[in-house]
Design a protein around this motif. Structure first.
Motif, PDB file in Angstrom:
ATOM      1  N   HIS A   2       1.011  -1.159  -0.053  1.00  0.00           N
ATOM      2  CA  HIS A   2      -0.246   0.004   0.117  1.00  0.00           C
ATOM      3  C   HIS A   2       1.102   1.343   0.032  1.00  0.00           C
ATOM      4  O   HIS A   2       0.012   2.382   0.319  1.00  0.00           O
ATOM      5  CB  HIS A   2      -1.108   0.246   1.767  1.00  0.00           C
ATOM      6  CG  HIS A   2      -2.041  -0.726   1.323  1.00  0.00           C
ATOM      7  ND1 HIS A   2      -2.726  -0.380  -0.133  1.00  0.00           N
ATOM      8  CD2 HIS A   2      -2.649  -1.511   1.263  1.00  0.00           C
ATOM      9  CE1 HIS A   2      -4.390  -1.304  -0.043  1.00  0.00           C
ATOM     10  NE2 HIS A   2      -4.158  -2.175   1.128  1.00  0.00           N
ATOM     11  N   ASN A  45      -4.919  -5.374   4.819  1.00  0.00           N
ATOM     12  CA  ASN A  45      -4.736  -4.565   3.752  1.00  0.00           C
ATOM     13  C   ASN A  45      -5.462  -5.200   2.716  1.00  0.00           C
ATOM     14  O   ASN A  45      -5.105  -4.734   1.359  1.00  0.00           O
ATOM     15  CB  ASN A  45      -3.190  -5.625   3.225  1.00  0.00           C
ATOM     16  CG  ASN A  45      -1.574  -4.546   4.450  1.00  0.00           C
ATOM     17  OD1 ASN A  45      -1.510  -3.234   4.612  1.00  0.00           O
ATOM     18  ND2 ASN A  45      -1.955  -5.343   4.739  1.00  0.00           N
ATOM     19  N   TYR A  59      -3.984   1.994   6.279  1.00  0.00           N
ATOM     20  CA  TYR A  59      -4.328   1.521   5.018  1.00  0.00           C
ATOM     21  C   TYR A  59      -5.632   0.670   5.174  1.00  0.00           C
ATOM     22  O   TYR A  59      -6.663   0.570   4.045  1.00  0.00           O
ATOM     23  CB  TYR A  59      -3.534   0.394   5.152  1.00  0.00           C
ATOM     24  CG  TYR A  59      -2.321   0.997   4.334  1.00  0.00           C
ATOM     25  CD1 TYR A  59      -2.109   2.749   4.560  1.00  0.00           C
ATOM     26  CD2 TYR A  59      -1.011   0.146   4.643  1.00  0.00           C
ATOM     27  CE1 TYR A  59      -0.745   2.288   3.713  1.00  0.00           C
ATOM     28  CE2 TYR A  59       0.316   1.174   4.463  1.00  0.00           C
ATOM     29  CZ  TYR A  59       0.474   1.988   4.015  1.00  0.00           C
ATOM     30  OH  TYR A  59       1.339   3.172   3.925  1.00  0.00           O
ATOM     31  N   ILE A  93      -5.701   5.730   0.077  1.00  0.00           N
ATOM     32  CA  ILE A  93      -5.785   3.980  -0.912  1.00  0.00           C
ATOM     33  C   ILE A  93      -6.873   4.043  -1.880  1.00  0.00           C
ATOM     34  O   ILE A  93      -6.619   3.005  -2.898  1.00  0.00           O
ATOM     35  CB  ILE A  93      -6.665   3.337   0.269  1.00  0.00           C
ATOM     36  CG1 ILE A  93      -5.611   3.469   1.775  1.00  0.00           C
ATOM     37  CG2 ILE A  93      -6.549   2.130   0.229  1.00  0.00           C
ATOM     38  CD1 ILE A  93      -4.124   3.073   1.322  1.00  0.00           C
TER      39      ILE A  93
END
Length: 374
Positions: free
Chosen positions: A168, A225, A257, A316
């Motif tokens: 990420h 994640n 994240y 994100i």
């Protein structure tokens, strides 16, 4: 072995027999809507009763060290199971994934064709949803991922394997995009000029969380994640999020994240590959629900993490858009596609979501502040 997604009944029977399952193989069928691995539900008959398992072929082109992926998953699932057992929770296999080991006692099977397979106990009486059904459901999903992070908060030593380095890391993802644009191996950059320009105009924000992490303000944690809505199984009777699934990307990361990716999927008013962009925007009622559920459960958050919750949703979402765009320019090698230009459609929905979040940034900050105060 047949190509990805095309395993026959005999192949599924043969692969299943490598694991510690008993009884007679009945059948296997494709299961779920994941982009990366091939997933099957397999059924066995044991004394006349049917037992269900989840059999997955790991995409070793994406996860280049499947054994490390499986070691992470084994550690995480056993850690959570121990926590649940200590709490007196019954039916633990419904509340965390349970790996079925191979007959050699390993968490993964490497077949003669070079494929890597794993098997789980199938979680009965629950299902996943590709699109959220209600604000209440979104709140329960937020709480489920917060609970997951709470469970693994003390699983720090030894450090989990980083199965996909910089997964990420938006700065690294942007660098990969720039490389793909320069190479333009499939002569596709001309078709996505507007999308490239949109991303490039926001590049100065991509290192914000990493810079604060480097200063020690935002701690490294064990994170999922890939906190899409369909990675939480919701109980058929209560609707409560009971089991977080798809643990391939569980590794060291930032809690932000996980929150950001949750918001990306939970607040989307349309499917991830919607072609009519007029239908695509970020719903603030859903964002409020996610924020409430997550903040209620995530008591481990430090001040810097709290300050960046709303921003993480935009970051994100942008990161996923960059990944879809990079994959398109690189010939669609990472995400499964169902039609030409599929990754372009996915890119455009993510960038439209970013735009929608930007337009509602002040409201998002106010919502987070209120959720943290509860």
């Amino acid at each position: 072995m047949a190509e990805l997604g095309k395993a026959t009944q005999q192949e599924l029977k043969d692969i299943s027999s490598a694991f510690q399952v008993y009884g007679d193989f009945v059948s296997g069928c494709p299961y779920g809507s994941g982009h990366i691995n091939d997933t099957y539900q397999v059924t066995y008959s044991v004394g006349g009763a049917q037992m269900h398992y989840l059999l997955q072929r790991i995409n070793h082109h994406v996860f280049t060290q499947p054994a490390n992926v499986q070691q992470n998953i084994l550690r995480v699932t056993r850690h959570i199971a121990d926590k649940l057992r200590a709490q007196g929770v019954k039916d633990i296999s419904r509340h965390t994934l349970t790996l079925i080991l191979t007959r050699d006692g390993e968490p993964v099977h490497h077949d003669v064709a070079g494929n890597w397979w794993r098997m789980y106990v199938f979680v009965e009486g629950a299902k996943t949803y590709d699109q959220i059904q209600s604000a209440h459901q979104a709140e329960l999903v937020g709480e489920a991922f917060a609970d997951f992070q709470n469970m693994v908060a003390d699983l720090t030593q030894p450090r989990l394997h980083e199965t996909i380095p910089h997964f990420h890391n938006t700065v690294k993802r942007y660098e990969a995009l720039q490389a793909a644009i320069q190479k333009d191996a499939f002569n596709r950059a001309k078709d996505v000029k507007a999308e490239i320009a949109f991303v490039e105009a926001r590049a100065d924000t991509f290192g914000r969380l990493l810079e604060r992490s480097a200063k020690g303000e935002i701690p490294e944690r064990v994170t999922h994640n890939d906190t899409k809505l369909n990675n939480v199984m919701l109980d058929d009777e209560t609707g409560k999020g009971i089991c977080v699934i798809d643990l391939d990307t569980v590794m060291p990361g930032l809690a932000l994240y996980d929150f950001g990716d949750m918001c990306r999927t939970a607040t989307a008013n349309a499917a991830e590959d919607e072609q009519d962009l007029s239908k695509v925007y970020s719903r603030m009622d859903m964002f409020e629900a996610i924020a409430k559920g997550y903040c209620r459960g995530a008591k481990f958050l430090v001040q810097a993490e709290k300050e960046e919750l709303a921003f993480s949703a935009r970051l994100i979402t942008m990161t996923i858009g960059i990944r879809f765009l990079t994959d398109y320019l690189s010939g669609d090698t990472y995400f499964h596609i169902k039609r030409p230009g599929h990754n372009v459609d996915r890119t455009r929905t993510q960038l439209k979501m970013v735009q929608s979040m930007e337009e509602q940034a002040e409201q998002m900050e106010a919502i987070v502040k209120a959720a943290l105060a509860e």
